[in-house]
Structure formats: C-alpha cells, structure tokens
Write a protein that holds these residues in place. Structure first.
Motif, PDB file in Angstrom:
ATOM      1  N   UNK A  26       0.944  -1.137   0.021  1.00 52.70           N
ATOM      2  CA  UNK A  26       0.006  -0.166  -0.230  1.00 52.70           C
ATOM      3  C   UNK A  26       0.991   1.467  -0.103  1.00 52.70           C
ATOM      4  N   UNK A  27       0.677   1.985  -1.014  1.00 54.71           N
ATOM      5  CA  UNK A  27       1.765   3.143  -1.346  1.00 54.71           C
ATOM      6  C   UNK A  27       1.583   4.293  -0.046  1.00 54.71           C
ATOM      7  N   UNK A  28       0.418   4.386   0.287  1.00 55.17           N
ATOM      8  CA  UNK A  28       0.238   5.397   1.499  1.00 55.17           C
ATOM      9  C   UNK A  28       0.079   4.599   2.851  1.00 55.17           C
ATOM     10  N   UNK A  29       0.390   3.445   2.761  1.00 60.74           N
ATOM     11  CA  UNK A  29       0.266   2.922   4.375  1.00 60.74           C
ATOM     12  C   UNK A  29      -1.231   2.406   4.272  1.00 60.74           C
ATOM     13  N   UNK A  30      -1.451   1.645   5.582  1.00 55.77           N
ATOM     14  CA  UNK A  30      -2.756   1.227   5.968  1.00 55.77           C
ATOM     15  C   UNK A  30      -3.100   1.327   7.226  1.00 55.77           C
ATOM     16  N   UNK A  31      -4.401   1.584   7.558  1.00 62.13           N
ATOM     17  CA  UNK A  31      -4.904   1.797   8.899  1.00 62.13           C
ATOM     18  C   UNK A  31      -5.210   0.428   9.318  1.00 62.13           C
ATOM     19  N   UNK A 207       7.376   4.447  10.672  1.00 65.84           N
ATOM     20  CA  UNK A 207       6.693   3.703   9.355  1.00 65.84           C
ATOM     21  C   UNK A 207       6.752   4.962   8.157  1.00 65.84           C
ATOM     22  N   UNK A 208       6.544   6.273   8.483  1.00 68.03           N
ATOM     23  CA  UNK A 208       6.813   7.116   7.445  1.00 68.03           C
ATOM     24  C   UNK A 208       8.208   7.088   6.972  1.00 68.03           C
ATOM     25  N   UNK A 209       9.299   7.147   7.559  1.00 67.62           N
ATOM     26  CA  UNK A 209      10.608   6.876   7.228  1.00 67.62           C
ATOM     27  C   UNK A 209      10.844   5.903   6.271  1.00 67.62           C
ATOM     28  N   UNK A 210      10.453   4.712   6.883  1.00 63.28           N
ATOM     29  CA  UNK A 210      10.494   3.421   6.152  1.00 63.28           C
ATOM     30  C   UNK A 210      10.053   3.597   4.648  1.00 63.28           C
TER      31      UNK A 210
END
Length: 233
Positions: A26-31, A207-210
């Motif tokens: 997921x490019x923008x991450x996931x909740x 997570x954002x840094x990764x």
C-alpha cells in the motif's frame, strides 16, 4: 520465532506474512481497520497489534547516518480540527514537535530521519543531529538557538538567520524539510485520520521514514523481504 516480533504470537505465520505483504504494497500505508478488513480478522485489536509490531521493525539496527548536505528543522503536528459543530472528542490528535532531517541531492531529496522531541533545546536537537547525521556533514538550519554549537561538534554548520515569519520565506530557505513535513501531516490525517497519540507517534514516524526512504523502489517483493528481514533481526 524466538527473539523476533513473531515470538509467542497466537497469529499464524501465514497471516503475519499476508500482513507484511499488504503493508508494503500500500503506497500510502494502511490503518488498523483497513488491515482488519483486508485480512478478514475478527478483532480490531489484533490488527492494531500486528501493525504496531511491524512499525517497530521498520527501523533497521545500525542503519547508516545521513551524510553530505542535510537540512534540519522542527515542525509542529497535531492539534484540534474545528468543525461546524465545534470541537468534537476524538476529532484531533495531540500537538507534538517533530525534528526533520533531509539529505540534499541536487534539487531532489535523499533519505530522511524524523524524531519527536519535547522541546527545541540545544540538548534535544543536538542529540538528534548527532544520532541522525554523520560527522563532517554540512548542516543547513534556521537561526534557532537550539542549533548553536553544532559547528564545534564535528559538523559544517550553515545557520540561516531570518526573523521573517512569512511562511514562503522559510520554505525557500529549507524547502525539502517543509516538503517532508507537509507530506507527513497529510499522511497522518489521510491514512490515520489524525488519531495518533503522542505516546505512539514515534512508531508512526518510523513507518513514514521506512516508506519515504524506499519510495523509488520498483520491487514490492524487495520491500516485503526487507521488512521481514528486519522483523527477525
């Protein structure tokens, strides 16, 4: 699984691997709610725990420090969001100060480092810089008192002294830091609806840094492999 994030987990490894694949794809991450739906988990808390452990694994032990020319500045994230009905409980996340360091790569950005700090003091900012940036690097900061003395600690320090409160002036001086800060705030509000506590914020920053540091990777499988590799380190 001993000594890894999978130790004593009641969740089958097959589900863990699916979670890692979903998170890295997921490019923008996931909740946590999105992960619960994707994996068909019956409990929200299970999805949240999986994500929390994976975020802790996103920082590789002994990772290389930033180098070359590096922009450093602080940003404030969080705060109440006003609605037509006023302030609603749960419609905000707590204010926090985050220090942002970004490698300068010509007109582009290299790797980043993020960390929450309680105050912009010389002790807090100096500790962050020494941990995140390699000695001998060229630091570009504003003229804040918290960055004074870095030139005597093995860095080439270029403080840009400006008392202009115009946002455009600051963005011109440190454009990459402000770009990363804007992307971070948008990600927290978009993917996680701003429901991030100050106690858990550091894991979201990891997570954002990764994700940011691997934004140019064309292989999702490689990201899956890297996160699994770090999960067992």
């Amino acid at each position: 699984t001993a000594g890894t994030i999978f130790n004593r987990s009641k969740v089958p490894l097959r589900v863990w691997f699916r979670a890692v694949w979903w998170v890295t794809n997921q490019k923008s991450g996931v909740s946590a709610l999105g992960l619960q739906r994707a994996l068909g988990l019956g409990c929200y808390e299970t999805a949240w725990a999986l994500l929390h452990k994976l975020r802790r694994a996103m920082v590789r032990p002994g990772r290389e420090q930033l180098s070359g020319k590096v922009e450093v500045d602080e940003t404030i994230i969080g705060g109440r969001r006003r609605t037509k009905q006023g302030h609603k409980p749960g419609n905000y996340f707590e204010k926090a100060m985050v220090v942002v360091a970004v490698e300068v790569r010509g007109k582009n950005m290299g790797r980043i480092r993020l960390q929450q700090v309680s105050e912009p003091s010389q002790e807090k900012l100096g500790r962050f810089v020494k941990a995140a940036v390699a000695p001998g690097s060229e630091l570009i900061t504003d003229g804040s008192w918290g960055y004074f003395g870095l030139g005597k600690q093995g860095f080439e320090h270029q403080p840009t002294v400006t008392h202009d409160k115009d946002r455009e002036i600051y963005e011109f001086v440190l454009p990459r830091v402000h770009r990363v800060a804007a992307l971070l705030k948008r990600w927290l509000l978009g993917t996680h609806q701003g429901r991030v506590s100050r106690e858990q914020l550091d894991y979201y920053l990891d997570e954002f840094t990764f994700r940011f540091n691997r934004r140019t990777s064309k292989s999702r499988g490689q990201l899956f492999y890297r996160l699994l590799e770090q999960a067992v380190a």
